[in-house]
Enzyme design. Structure first.
Site, PDB file in Angstrom:
ATOM      1  N   SER A  22       0.766  -1.107   0.072  1.00 11.74           N
ATOM      2  CA  SER A  22       0.072  -0.045  -0.009  1.00 11.74           C
ATOM      3  C   SER A  22       0.833   1.273   0.081  1.00 11.74           C
ATOM      4  CB  SER A  22      -0.897  -0.068   1.168  1.00 11.74           C
ATOM      5  OG  SER A  22      -1.977   0.954   1.061  1.00 11.74           O
TER       6      SER A  22
ATOM      7  N   ARG B  99     -11.981   6.794   9.631  1.00 10.18           N
ATOM      8  CA  ARG B  99     -11.542   5.374   9.681  1.00 10.18           C
ATOM      9  C   ARG B  99     -12.316   4.344   8.978  1.00 10.18           C
ATOM     10  NH1 ARG B  99      -7.002   2.221   8.989  1.00 10.18           N
ATOM     11  NH2 ARG B  99      -7.148   0.392  10.497  1.00 10.18           N
TER      12      ARG B  99
ATOM     13  N   ASP C 259      -8.735  -6.309  -4.701  1.00 10.88           N
ATOM     14  CA  ASP C 259      -8.302  -5.002  -4.378  1.00 10.88           C
ATOM     15  C   ASP C 259      -8.723  -4.023  -5.466  1.00 10.88           C
ATOM     16  OD1 ASP C 259      -7.107  -2.766  -3.428  1.00 10.88           O
ATOM     17  OD2 ASP C 259      -4.741  -3.705  -3.375  1.00 10.88           O
TER      18      ASP C 259
ATOM     19  N   HIS D 176      -8.095  -5.093  -0.574  1.00  7.55           N
ATOM     20  CA  HIS D 176      -6.800  -4.390  -0.465  1.00  7.55           C
ATOM     21  C   HIS D 176      -6.148  -5.021   0.809  1.00  7.55           C
ATOM     22  CE1 HIS D 176      -3.738  -1.366  -0.429  1.00  7.55           C
ATOM     23  NE2 HIS D 176      -4.039  -0.964   0.871  1.00  7.55           N
ATOM     24  N   ASP D 177      -6.799  -5.251   1.926  1.00  9.02           N
ATOM     25  CA  ASP D 177      -6.444  -5.796   3.150  1.00  9.02           C
ATOM     26  C   ASP D 177      -5.427  -7.095   2.950  1.00  9.02           C
ATOM     27  OD1 ASP D 177      -6.468  -3.933   5.320  1.00  9.02           O
ATOM     28  OD2 ASP D 177      -8.188  -4.804   5.823  1.00  9.02           O
TER      29      ASP D 177
END
Lengths: 198, 379
Positions: free
Chosen positions: B154, B223, B322, B355-356
């Site tokens: 990232s 967040r 992602d 993405h994680d």
């Protein structure tokens, strides 16, 4: 290093000059590239469509990218390589003609190997058996094979000629053994051609 | 037997304060920059085994050791640690908190030595390149001339790519995972939502808040919005679906009735306990400013040309689900690297985790990173 390569891959490897910058298109798990790096000190690069294959090839320390040879060769600039290899792959490409063009755009020399659909066993299976051939070099039945553009040695020579390519060298195999070019279109089950722009 | 003298520069929980000011991309400069970092393993006598790990937006220097603030394990222990592809038994591993961060490195929450006050929004806007400049100063301090590899996911991948552009002679290999060479309009858009959420919180007070009266509500919403972008639709559906949280039927109200709401609120809340709102503003800004090609007339190939000449090798990994830094962005980088003639490996890995995925269990990713690093010995 003792050679453990398949005979057709060995025939391809034999055509690669030492120290060359090499691109193997459809490189699988990188067996040929690793062999070339070990025996001919080439700068080894590859492309393959399968993530598992790419992971294996990168795990060998090879510079391999995941991609579709039909579209992603465009990512490389002209003459990026000395040699581009299309080993047992041409017959599975959607557009063989444009692939040959790309092969000799990204590299000065192209090495193409393929199963010969003109081999007598293939002809016999069709003529006498009336069925699509399943042979040593074409082991998968018609409905499961990835091969969509099979050709004979003579077909390939004609295409190379139509594409304005020169055949610098040719090697032929039958049953895994090298053989002469005599009646190769009938007697060889695999062929390896080294091409450059005419 | 005498115990070897322990070099105080190495180990966990270290901080160095730079004697020289750091020039920034904005034209400003920062005095007295502190860098919080950790090292693992032993630097080889020839200095050849150093690997720099770069963290993502909300990461920190605790890559493979428990975070002293949260008590949680290091954030990349799946990839870094004993028996892992990046192994302190083999590598000298460095991880530092980024410039602008809130884990010990100088950021908007630090004291400005020239005024004696907290920087707050007087802190200069920083860039990914500035983060890398500071990391290079850290290497100077540690006596590391050249990195065997710089590895990041990232925003960490952005730093890794920048390393190749800024210090091509100092990095032999780059591993950029789930990353991009520029922030897209969509990336910037999501960040702007987060920043506006923080700034809309009255407690933000133009950045002049105290730690016991911080804009926690705004930061939590930032967040929550960001967290959605780290997951995939499939992942959210599989994990939560439309299931309700601790209730049998809809309540016809606005409590966190759905599990996914409860989950996001929890993510937002716990985040505010470990992260500073102004740092969030500054680091997201740095990411939005990131476009590696921009200083090179928009040509990414030109950005990588010196690294290609220096023989720097690249490995890129993306994940199918992602959508924050999609495969197309990695392939764009691959194309530029091919153009520059750099040795490049790339693989798109199958994952439902969005993405994680790079932070989760990813055996194929580990296999690729391990093979790539081992292969650096080969030609």
């Amino acid at each position: 290093m003792k050679s453990t390569l398949r005979p057709d891959l060995q025939a391809v490897a034999d055509a690669v000059p030492a120290g060359a910058r090499v691109l193997d298109i459809g490189c699988g798990d990188g067996a040929l590239l690793a062999h070339l790096r070990a025996t001919r000190q080439v700068s080894a690069h590859g492309i393959d469509v399968s993530a598992a294959n790419v992971a294996s090839a990168v795990a060998r320390g090879l510079a391999v990218v995941q991609g579709d040879a039909d579209t992603d060769l465009a990512d490389w600039p002209d003459a990026a390589f000395d040699v581009a290899i299309l080993s047992d792959t041409l017959q599975a490409m959607r557009a063989p003609e444009s692939i040959l063009g790309e092969l000799l755009r990204v590299a000065r020399q192209g090495i193409v190997s393929f199963p010969n659909f003109g081999h007598w066993r293939v002809r016999a299976a069709l003529t006498l058996g009336g069925r699509m051939p399943v042979t040593r070099t074409l082991p998968v039945s018609w409905h499961q094979t990835p091969n969509i553009h099979l050709c004979t040695i003579n077909d390939f020579k004609a295409l190379a000629n139509d594409c304005g390519l020169r055949i610098d060298h040719a090697a032929f195999l039958a049953g895994g053994d090298r053989r002469s070019g005599f009646a190769a279109n009938l007697l060889a089950d695999q062929a390896v051609f080294v091409l450059s722009k005419a | 037997m005498l115990a070897p003298v322990h070099d105080q520069r190495f180990g966990l929980g270290r901080t160095v304060r730079l004697a020289e000011p750091v020039p920034l991309a904005s034209g400003q400069s920062l005095d007295g920059v502190a860098i919080a970092y950790e090292t693992y393993g032993t630097l080889a006598a020839d200095g050849s085994n150093a690997i720099l790990i770069c963290h993502a937006l909300t990461g920190d220097q605790h890559v493979a050791s428990p975070n002293p603030r949260t008590g949680k394990p290091g954030w990349w222990e799946r990839l870094v640690g004993p028996g892992k592809p990046i192994d302190p038994a083999q590598h000298f591993i460095i991880c530092s908190n980024v410039l602008g961060g809130c884990s010990g490195t100088t950021g908007p929450g630090s004291m400005d030595p020239t005024t004696g006050r907290t920087h707050a929004m007087r802190f200069p806007v920083i860039t990914i390149a500035d983060m890398v400049t500071v990391q290079a100063r850290l290497l100077d301090h540690l006596g590391v001339e050249q990195l065997q590899a710089v590895v990041g996911g990232s925003m960490g991948g952005m730093q890794a790519l920048s390393w190749a552009a800024q210090f091509p002679e100092r990095v032999r290999a780059v591993v950029a995972i789930a990353s991009a060479a520029r922030h897209s309009a969509q990336n910037i858009a999501f960040h702007e939502v987060g920043r506006q959420a923080i700034m809309a919180d009255p407690r933000w007070a133009s950045g002049n808040y105290t730690s016991d009266d911080a804009p926690a509500a705004g930061l939590a919403v930032a967040r929550m919005a960001a967290h959605i972008t780290y997951l995939s639709e499939q992942g959210l559906t599989e994990r939560f679906g439309r299931r309700l949280q601790n209730r049998a039927a809809l309540g016809f109200g606005f409590d966190a009735e759905f599990q996914v709401e409860s989950y996001l609120r929890h993510q937002g809340l716990t985040f505010t306990e470990r992260f500073d709102a102004n740092s969030y503003l500054y680091i997201t800004r740095a990411m939005d400013y990131f476009d590696l090609a921009a200083p090179h007339d928009g040509l990414l190939t030109t950005a990588f040309a010196p690294a290609a000449t220096a023989g720097t090798r690249f490995a890129l990994i993306s994940f199918t689900s992602d959508w924050l830094y999609p495969t197309a962005e990695s392939k764009r980088i691959v194309r530029a690297l091919h153009g520059a003639g750099a040795s490049t490996s790339f693989c798109e890995l199958e994952s439902p985790h969005g993405h994680d995925a790079f932070l989760l269990d990813a055996p194929e990713m580990n296999r690729i990173v391990a093979g790539f690093l081992n292969g650096l010995a080969e030609r």
